[in-house]
Design a protein around this motif. Structure first.
Motif, PDB file in Angstrom:
ATOM      1  N   ALA A 128       0.848  -1.191   0.000  1.00 56.71           N
ATOM      2  CA  ALA A 128       0.000   0.000   0.000  1.00 56.71           C
ATOM      3  C   ALA A 128       0.884   1.241   0.000  1.00 56.71           C
ATOM      4  O   ALA A 128       1.928   1.258   0.653  1.00 56.71           O
ATOM      5  N   SER A 129       0.471   2.260  -0.739  1.00 61.99           N
ATOM      6  CA  SER A 129       1.238   3.502  -0.835  1.00 61.99           C
ATOM      7  C   SER A 129       0.286   4.678  -0.985  1.00 61.99           C
ATOM      8  O   SER A 129      -0.828   4.533  -1.502  1.00 61.99           O
ATOM      9  N   VAL A 130       0.748   5.825  -0.525  1.00 65.02           N
ATOM     10  CA  VAL A 130       0.006   7.075  -0.698  1.00 65.02           C
ATOM     11  C   VAL A 130       0.973   8.116  -1.254  1.00 65.02           C
ATOM     12  O   VAL A 130       2.099   8.249  -0.774  1.00 65.02           O
ATOM     13  N   PHE A 131       0.535   8.843  -2.285  1.00 62.24           N
ATOM     14  CA  PHE A 131       1.323   9.917  -2.885  1.00 62.24           C
ATOM     15  C   PHE A 131       0.565  11.223  -2.709  1.00 62.24           C
ATOM     16  O   PHE A 131      -0.659  11.250  -2.828  1.00 62.24           O
ATOM     17  N   TYR A 132       1.302  12.301  -2.442  1.00 62.24           N
ATOM     18  CA  TYR A 132       0.653  13.608  -2.326  1.00 62.24           C
ATOM     19  C   TYR A 132       1.321  14.601  -3.259  1.00 62.24           C
ATOM     20  O   TYR A 132       2.546  14.773  -3.248  1.00 62.24           O
ATOM     21  N   ASN A 133       0.489  15.249  -4.088  1.00 54.71           N
ATOM     22  CA  ASN A 133       0.954  16.274  -5.015  1.00 54.71           C
ATOM     23  C   ASN A 133       0.499  17.629  -4.490  1.00 54.71           C
ATOM     24  O   ASN A 133      -0.686  17.961  -4.542  1.00 54.71           O
ATOM     25  N   ALA A 134       1.440  18.389  -3.940  1.00 54.16           N
ATOM     26  CA  ALA A 134       1.092  19.677  -3.333  1.00 54.16           C
ATOM     27  C   ALA A 134       0.590  20.676  -4.362  1.00 54.16           C
ATOM     28  O   ALA A 134      -0.244  21.542  -4.045  1.00 54.16           O
ATOM     29  N   SER A 135       1.071  20.594  -5.599  1.00 51.61           N
ATOM     30  CA  SER A 135       0.677  21.573  -6.611  1.00 51.61           C
ATOM     31  C   SER A 135      -0.776  21.402  -7.039  1.00 51.61           C
ATOM     32  O   SER A 135      -1.420  22.363  -7.443  1.00 51.61           O
ATOM     33  N   THR A 136      -1.300  20.186  -6.939  1.00 51.89           N
ATOM     34  CA  THR A 136      -2.695  19.937  -7.286  1.00 51.89           C
ATOM     35  C   THR A 136      -3.551  19.645  -6.059  1.00 51.89           C
ATOM     36  O   THR A 136      -4.774  19.549  -6.174  1.00 51.89           O
ATOM     37  N   ASP A 137      -2.909  19.515  -4.901  1.00 52.10           N
ATOM     38  CA  ASP A 137      -3.584  19.162  -3.649  1.00 52.10           C
ATOM     39  C   ASP A 137      -4.381  17.860  -3.806  1.00 52.10           C
ATOM     40  O   ASP A 137      -5.546  17.782  -3.431  1.00 52.10           O
ATOM     41  N   LEU A 138      -3.717  16.851  -4.363  1.00 51.41           N
ATOM     42  CA  LEU A 138      -4.357  15.551  -4.576  1.00 51.41           C
ATOM     43  C   LEU A 138      -3.565  14.449  -3.887  1.00 51.41           C
ATOM     44  O   LEU A 138      -2.342  14.380  -3.990  1.00 51.41           O
ATOM     45  N   PHE A 139      -4.298  13.581  -3.191  1.00 46.97           N
ATOM     46  CA  PHE A 139      -3.732  12.356  -2.644  1.00 46.97           C
ATOM     47  C   PHE A 139      -4.080  11.200  -3.582  1.00 46.97           C
ATOM     48  O   PHE A 139      -5.214  11.101  -4.065  1.00 46.97           O
ATOM     49  N   THR A 140      -3.111  10.328  -3.833  1.00 50.22           N
ATOM     50  CA  THR A 140      -3.363   9.107  -4.581  1.00 50.22           C
ATOM     51  C   THR A 140      -3.092   7.933  -3.657  1.00 50.22           C
ATOM     52  O   THR A 140      -1.966   7.750  -3.180  1.00 50.22           O
ATOM     53  N   LEU A 141      -4.134   7.149  -3.396  1.00 53.07           N
ATOM     54  CA  LEU A 141      -4.048   6.000  -2.506  1.00 53.07           C
ATOM     55  C   LEU A 141      -4.093   4.745  -3.364  1.00 53.07           C
ATOM     56  O   LEU A 141      -5.060   4.535  -4.119  1.00 53.07           O
ATOM     57  N   THR A 142      -3.068   3.923  -3.288  1.00 52.83           N
ATOM     58  CA  THR A 142      -3.034   2.734  -4.130  1.00 52.83           C
ATOM     59  C   THR A 142      -2.616   1.520  -3.325  1.00 52.83           C
ATOM     60  O   THR A 142      -1.771   1.627  -2.424  1.00 52.83           O
ATOM     61  N   ALA A 143      -3.205   0.388  -3.625  1.00 59.07           N
ATOM     62  CA  ALA A 143      -2.898  -0.832  -2.883  1.00 59.07           C
ATOM     63  C   ALA A 143      -3.024  -2.047  -3.787  1.00 59.07           C
ATOM     64  O   ALA A 143      -3.866  -2.083  -4.689  1.00 59.07           O
ATOM     65  N   THR A 144      -2.176  -3.018  -3.531  1.00 59.51           N
ATOM     66  CA  THR A 144      -2.202  -4.277  -4.277  1.00 59.51           C
ATOM     67  C   THR A 144      -2.536  -5.413  -3.322  1.00 59.51           C
ATOM     68  O   THR A 144      -1.946  -5.515  -2.240  1.00 59.51           O
ATOM     69  N   MET A 145      -3.481  -6.248  -3.737  1.00 57.20           N
ATOM     70  CA  MET A 145      -3.939  -7.384  -2.939  1.00 57.20           C
ATOM     71  C   MET A 145      -3.345  -8.688  -3.466  1.00 57.20           C
ATOM     72  O   MET A 145      -2.682  -8.719  -4.505  1.00 57.20           O
ATOM     73  N   ASP A 146      -3.644  -9.775  -2.773  1.00 55.29           N
ATOM     74  CA  ASP A 146      -3.151 -11.085  -3.189  1.00 55.29           C
ATOM     75  C   ASP A 146      -4.059 -11.738  -4.225  1.00 55.29           C
ATOM     76  O   ASP A 146      -3.731 -12.795  -4.763  1.00 55.29           O
ATOM     77  N   GLY A 147      -5.201 -11.117  -4.516  1.00 52.16           N
ATOM     78  CA  GLY A 147      -6.129 -11.632  -5.518  1.00 52.16           C
ATOM     79  C   GLY A 147      -6.763 -10.488  -6.278  1.00 52.16           C
ATOM     80  O   GLY A 147      -6.650  -9.312  -5.878  1.00 52.16           O
ATOM     81  N   ASN A 148      -7.420 -10.793  -7.369  1.00 49.88           N
ATOM     82  CA  ASN A 148      -8.040  -9.759  -8.195  1.00 49.88           C
ATOM     83  C   ASN A 148      -9.145  -9.025  -7.443  1.00 49.88           C
ATOM     84  O   ASN A 148      -9.997  -9.647  -6.787  1.00 49.88           O
ATOM     85  N   ILE A 149      -9.116  -7.702  -7.548  1.00 51.29           N
ATOM     86  CA  ILE A 149     -10.112  -6.867  -6.885  1.00 51.29           C
ATOM     87  C   ILE A 149     -11.513  -7.262  -7.359  1.00 51.29           C
ATOM     88  O   ILE A 149     -11.761  -7.415  -8.558  1.00 51.29           O
ATOM     89  N   GLY A 150     -12.424  -7.437  -6.410  1.00 52.72           N
ATOM     90  CA  GLY A 150     -13.804  -7.789  -6.739  1.00 52.72           C
ATOM     91  C   GLY A 150     -14.093  -9.266  -6.655  1.00 52.72           C
ATOM     92  O   GLY A 150     -15.247  -9.681  -6.842  1.00 52.72           O
ATOM     93  N   SER A 151     -13.086 -10.080  -6.378  1.00 49.78           N
ATOM     94  CA  SER A 151     -13.315 -11.525  -6.252  1.00 49.78           C
ATOM     95  C   SER A 151     -14.281 -11.829  -5.116  1.00 49.78           C
ATOM     96  O   SER A 151     -15.071 -12.780  -5.188  1.00 49.78           O
ATOM     97  N   THR A 152     -14.220 -11.031  -4.065  1.00 53.76           N
ATOM     98  CA  THR A 152     -15.192 -11.129  -2.971  1.00 53.76           C
ATOM     99  C   THR A 152     -16.252 -10.067  -3.221  1.00 53.76           C
ATOM    100  O   THR A 152     -15.984  -8.868  -3.110  1.00 53.76           O
ATOM    101  N   SER A 153     -17.442 -10.495  -3.576  1.00 57.03           N
ATOM    102  CA  SER A 153     -18.474  -9.550  -4.030  1.00 57.03           C
ATOM    103  C   SER A 153     -18.856  -8.535  -2.966  1.00 57.03           C
ATOM    104  O   SER A 153     -19.298  -7.428  -3.292  1.00 57.03           O
ATOM    105  N   THR A 154     -18.689  -8.885  -1.702  1.00 60.52           N
ATOM    106  CA  THR A 154     -19.078  -7.980  -0.619  1.00 60.52           C
ATOM    107  C   THR A 154     -17.865  -7.258  -0.012  1.00 60.52           C
ATOM    108  O   THR A 154     -17.981  -6.614   1.031  1.00 60.52           O
TER     109      THR A 154
END
Length: 213
Positions: free
Chosen positions: A51-77
């Motif tokens: 998991a990582s978070v990036f912050y761009n002060a010039s645009t005031d945007l946070f980017t939150l990104t994470a990688t799991m051990d399986g494809n996102i959405g495999s667990t419907s809930t």
């Protein structure tokens, strides 16, 4: 000597926290589901690997990104909760024996491509993207106003996936990190990136001149 300044700039730039470096900064063991998790350990998409978070002060945007051990959405809930400590974070998981996970706002990212900042509303369409095992959300800093920290790079984060089929803490599969928060990585300003490119070009030119001399 005319290459001294750009060469020095290039060498100094190697120490900057570039976005390409940060994904490896926060890692989490495979298969470390919480003993209190009521869901299935087969829900690999709820097991955080990085998991990582990036912050761009010039645009005031946070980017939150994470990688799991399986494809996102495999667990419907399943869905993903990012806890953010903006300066007044408190622990909400003492019952789990965790006192290092502190937050005062949460960002929720869902496998259907939607997202919400608790207390601030839904994220704009397109803010959440999914690619295989990785889910990413872009959040405006205006939705995460400070509660004490003077610099948004001082904010800290923790990620915990949940299985919505269960209630309370029994829905939480994993914490990343396990009992702590981590800070964001600064995105270099455009001028810094240009300086780095010039510096690297100067370094390469200097090396070519050295090899030809």
């Amino acid at each position: 000597m005319r290459f001294l300044v750009p060469t020095s700039a290039a060498l100094a730039l190697l120490g900057l926290p570039l976005a390409s470096q940060a994904l490896d900064g926060i890692t989490d063991p495979r298969g470390d589901f919480l003993a209190t998790f009521a869901g299935s350990v087969a829900s690999a998409d709820l097991d955080v690997l990085s998991a990582s978070v990036f912050y761009n002060a010039s645009t005031d945007l946070f980017t939150l990104t994470a990688t799991m051990d399986g494809n996102i959405g495999s667990t419907s809930t399943g869905f993903y909760v990012w806890g953010v400590n903006r300066g007044a974070g408190t622990t909400g998981f003492i019952s789990l024996g965790l006192d290092g996970v502190r937050f005062d706002r949460v960002v929720i990212l869902r496998p259907d491509g939607t997202g919400t900042v608790a207390g601030a509303g839904a994220l704009p369409a397109g803010s959440v993207t999914i690619s295989g095992r990785t889910i990413t959300g872009v959040v405006s800093g205006s939705l995460l106003p400070s509660t004490g920290f003077t610099n948004k790079l001082d904010y800290t984060f923790n990620l915990w996936p949940r299985d919505g089929a269960f209630a309370g803490n029994a829905a939480i599969s994993d914490f990343a990190p396990n009992n702590a928060n981590f800070t964001a990585t600064a995105v270099p300003e455009p001028s810094t990136a240009v300086l780095g490119a010039l510096g690297l070009a100067g370094l390469l030119a200097w090396r070519r001149r050295q090899s030809n001399s």
